[in-house]
Design an enzyme around this catalytic site. Sequence first.
Site, PDB file in Angstrom:
ATOM      1  N   HIS A   1      -5.822  -6.102   2.670  1.00  0.00           N
ATOM      2  CA  HIS A   1      -4.912  -4.982   2.898  1.00  0.00           C
ATOM      3  C   HIS A   1      -4.502  -4.944   4.363  1.00  0.00           C
ATOM      4  O   HIS A   1      -5.339  -4.729   5.233  1.00  0.00           O
ATOM      5  CB  HIS A   1      -5.593  -3.668   2.502  1.00  0.00           C
ATOM      6  CG  HIS A   1      -5.829  -3.547   1.037  1.00  0.00           C
ATOM      7  ND1 HIS A   1      -5.264  -2.560   0.287  1.00  0.00           N
ATOM      8  CD2 HIS A   1      -6.553  -4.309   0.177  1.00  0.00           C
ATOM      9  CE1 HIS A   1      -5.631  -2.697  -0.973  1.00  0.00           C
ATOM     10  NE2 HIS A   1      -6.422  -3.753  -1.061  1.00  0.00           N
TER      11      HIS A   1
ATOM     12  N   CYS B   1      -2.885  -2.719   5.840  1.00  0.00           N
ATOM     13  CA  CYS B   1      -3.060  -1.385   6.422  1.00  0.00           C
ATOM     14  C   CYS B   1      -4.416  -1.277   7.110  1.00  0.00           C
ATOM     15  O   CYS B   1      -4.618  -0.409   7.953  1.00  0.00           O
ATOM     16  CB  CYS B   1      -2.888  -0.297   5.370  1.00  0.00           C
ATOM     17  SG  CYS B   1      -3.998  -0.431   3.964  1.00  0.00           S
TER      18      CYS B   1
ATOM     19  N   CYS C   1       0.846  -1.187   0.000  1.00  0.00           N
ATOM     20  CA  CYS C   1       0.000   0.000   0.000  1.00  0.00           C
ATOM     21  C   CYS C   1       0.887   1.245   0.000  1.00  0.00           C
ATOM     22  O   CYS C   1       1.796   1.365   0.819  1.00  0.00           O
ATOM     23  CB  CYS C   1      -0.881  -0.035   1.248  1.00  0.00           C
ATOM     24  SG  CYS C   1      -1.588   1.533   1.714  1.00  0.00           S
ATOM     25  N   GLU C   2       0.613   2.159  -0.914  1.00  0.00           N
ATOM     26  CA  GLU C   2       1.439   3.356  -1.001  1.00  0.00           C
ATOM     27  C   GLU C   2       1.169   4.344   0.129  1.00  0.00           C
ATOM     28  O   GLU C   2       1.936   5.264   0.343  1.00  0.00           O
ATOM     29  CB  GLU C   2       1.257   4.051  -2.348  1.00  0.00           C
ATOM     30  CG  GLU C   2      -0.075   4.689  -2.579  1.00  0.00           C
ATOM     31  CD  GLU C   2      -0.170   5.345  -3.943  1.00  0.00           C
ATOM     32  OE1 GLU C   2      -0.852   6.370  -4.030  1.00  0.00           O
ATOM     33  OE2 GLU C   2       0.424   4.852  -4.911  1.00  0.00           O
ATOM     34  N   HIS C   3       0.098   4.135   0.876  1.00  0.00           N
ATOM     35  CA  HIS C   3      -0.221   5.062   1.963  1.00  0.00           C
ATOM     36  C   HIS C   3       0.475   4.696   3.271  1.00  0.00           C
ATOM     37  O   HIS C   3       0.821   5.588   4.049  1.00  0.00           O
ATOM     38  CB  HIS C   3      -1.740   5.116   2.174  1.00  0.00           C
ATOM     39  CG  HIS C   3      -2.468   5.549   0.954  1.00  0.00           C
ATOM     40  ND1 HIS C   3      -3.548   4.855   0.451  1.00  0.00           N
ATOM     41  CD2 HIS C   3      -2.263   6.589   0.115  1.00  0.00           C
ATOM     42  CE1 HIS C   3      -3.977   5.460  -0.640  1.00  0.00           C
ATOM     43  NE2 HIS C   3      -3.217   6.512  -0.870  1.00  0.00           N
ATOM     44  N   HIS C   4       0.656   3.408   3.539  1.00  0.00           N
ATOM     45  CA  HIS C   4       1.254   2.972   4.808  1.00  0.00           C
ATOM     46  C   HIS C   4       2.446   2.032   4.617  1.00  0.00           C
ATOM     47  O   HIS C   4       3.050   1.614   5.584  1.00  0.00           O
ATOM     48  CB  HIS C   4       0.203   2.267   5.679  1.00  0.00           C
ATOM     49  CG  HIS C   4      -0.973   3.136   5.979  1.00  0.00           C
ATOM     50  ND1 HIS C   4      -2.145   3.068   5.249  1.00  0.00           N
ATOM     51  CD2 HIS C   4      -1.146   4.115   6.897  1.00  0.00           C
ATOM     52  CE1 HIS C   4      -3.001   3.960   5.728  1.00  0.00           C
ATOM     53  NE2 HIS C   4      -2.421   4.612   6.721  1.00  0.00           N
TER      54      HIS C   4
ATOM     55  N   GLN D   1      -4.931  -0.668  -5.027  1.00  0.00           N
ATOM     56  CA  GLN D   1      -5.458  -1.809  -5.785  1.00  0.00           C
ATOM     57  C   GLN D   1      -6.163  -1.383  -7.061  1.00  0.00           C
ATOM     58  O   GLN D   1      -6.059  -2.061  -8.086  1.00  0.00           O
ATOM     59  CB  GLN D   1      -6.378  -2.637  -4.895  1.00  0.00           C
ATOM     60  CG  GLN D   1      -6.860  -3.905  -5.572  1.00  0.00           C
ATOM     61  CD  GLN D   1      -7.581  -4.822  -4.613  1.00  0.00           C
ATOM     62  OE1 GLN D   1      -7.216  -4.923  -3.450  1.00  0.00           O
ATOM     63  NE2 GLN D   1      -8.604  -5.494  -5.098  1.00  0.00           N
TER      64      GLN D   1
END
Length: 192
Positions: free
Chosen positions: A150, A152, A81-84, A122
Amino acid sequence: MRRKPTREQAEGAVRTLIEWIGEDPDREGLADTPARVVRSYEELFGGYLSDPADILARTFDEVEAYDEIVLLKGVRFESFCEHHMLPIIGTAHVAYYPRGRVVGISKLARVIDAYARRMQIQERLTAQIAGAIQSVLDPLGVAVMIESEHHCMSTRGVRKHGVGMVTTRMLGCFKEDPAHRREFLQLIRQGD
């Protein structure tokens, strides 16, 4: 263009994170951790070094006028995940209707990995896989479905375990013809 940090800078960043969480990066068990993390990142994020168009470039024309669905289902992948920067673990199903040529099935799995081994969301991952196949092979249609968990969401934040996310991208005949879409979905569910 941004300059890529050196290996030493990357290892220093990991060392800083180890210190930030309250650990001693010189402790015996952690002394080699910065180098190990950087080596693992080279593997986990190796998709940035792969060109999906190159992967799909070699095709086969001698297919006896085969014009039915080609489906590769149940391809397990790991992404982040690019956020976490936490894992996305899932399964991809990829289908296409050839237009006179086919590609080796291992190439489809490699395209999935080329995009999965990048920082992702995704929805974009699903679209990138379908777009690459459509662009390079020029089939009558492409269908991609991704099912994943996910981390995250399951290991932090709301901590909801066992929750899956499903995304699809339908192009060409799969988008235009409900019968082709149904065939794709039925074939995926066979054997479940």
